[in-house]
Design an enzyme around this catalytic site. Sequence first.
Site, PDB file in Angstrom:
ATOM      1  CG  ASN A 164     -11.629  -1.152   1.892  1.00 14.96           C
ATOM      2  OD1 ASN A 164     -12.903  -0.245   2.364  1.00 14.96           O
ATOM      3  ND2 ASN A 164     -10.723  -1.091   0.539  1.00 14.96           N
ATOM      4  N   GLY A 171      -4.332 -10.502  -6.867  1.00 13.10           N
ATOM      5  CA  GLY A 171      -5.574  -9.493  -6.276  1.00 13.10           C
ATOM      6  C   GLY A 171      -4.489  -8.289  -6.143  1.00 13.10           C
ATOM      7  N   GLY A 209     -13.980 -11.342   5.994  1.00 13.46           N
ATOM      8  CA  GLY A 209     -14.390  -9.723   5.557  1.00 13.46           C
ATOM      9  C   GLY A 209     -13.804  -9.690   4.599  1.00 13.46           C
ATOM     10  CB  ALA A 210     -10.426 -11.088   2.469  1.00 10.75           C
ATOM     11  CE1 TYR A 214       0.235  -6.549  -0.795  1.00 13.68           C
ATOM     12  CE2 TYR A 214      -2.201  -6.493  -1.603  1.00 13.68           C
ATOM     13  CZ  TYR A 214      -1.216  -6.032  -0.777  1.00 13.68           C
ATOM     14  OH  TYR A 214      -1.143  -4.886   0.297  1.00 13.68           O
ATOM     15  CB  SER A 254      -0.875  -0.419   0.969  1.00 10.83           C
ATOM     16  OG  SER A 254      -1.994  -0.773   1.406  1.00 10.83           O
ATOM     17  CE  LYS A 279     -10.604  -5.681   4.065  1.00 15.12           C
ATOM     18  NZ  LYS A 279      -9.954  -6.363   2.489  1.00 15.12           N
ATOM     19  N   GLY A 334     -13.142 -19.263   2.051  1.00 13.43           N
ATOM     20  CA  GLY A 334     -13.641 -18.393   2.751  1.00 13.43           C
ATOM     21  C   GLY A 334     -15.032 -17.754   2.781  1.00 13.43           C
TER      22      GLY A 334
END
Length: 270
Positions: A86, A233, A128-129, A212, A16, A65, A125
């Site tokens: 997010n 990602g 939250g993602a 990612y 990020s 999240k 899964g």
Amino acid sequence: MNRYGLIGEHLSHSFSPILHKIIFKNSHIKGEYNLHEVKNEGLKEKIGELKNLEIKGFNVTIPYKLEIMKYLDEISPEAKMIDAVNTLEYREERVIGHNTDYFGFGALLTNMDIDVKNKIAVILGSGGASKSVYHYLNNNGIKEIIFVSRDPKKKKDIYSGVNIIDYTSLKNMANIDIIINATPLGMYPKMDRSPVDKDILTNCKAAVDLIYNPLETEFLKLARECGLKTSNGLYMLVAQGIKSQEIWNGVVFEDEFYHKVFKGVLEYVK
């Protein structure tokens, strides 16, 4: 100079800061973007601390999240729908929660040239993602969504009427159009792990990993070897990050800007 950043538990893997540095370089926005690791018991205190530092905006990642929503002054309509946040917007001493993952996942599929209408999707899964992935698919004409969980019985109350199975049952499925890894399995530094193996991936047509780092997880490596169309990602990260800056600064960027920033991030991290 405006201050931005990322809140999470373990952030050494994060791209990020690089992403937002490239956004700043290619736009009129001036700012700095920093990482803030925090333990669960210190999350509420951190939100207030950042408010006092005159932060303009923050992103939120694993595992907060959902947890962070209880400490916010306001939650946007899309974040309420998804039930996950997010992106934090600090506005007039209020902290507002948004969800740009929804937009980011849609942008990733568009970049892959995948149309989900009338297709069958499997989401690995249910944390939250996975929430933004589920709502994007559900709102864009997907035929069927199957969640896969290690303990389906504990997840039955998450999505009413949605099929949730275990990994053993997944082996009996065929003709899966797209399989999406929304678990942290395979993320740096434990990169030798995959949530599924080839006997499942051979029943799929496309594979997306929300991870990612690394750019090719073990999951994607196996999928590529099975001949699937694949994507990590990174484009989702880029798109959700740019969308966050749009929220924080009240601007709108063209598609070309998204592609330019993605190219810059990809060149930096390769």
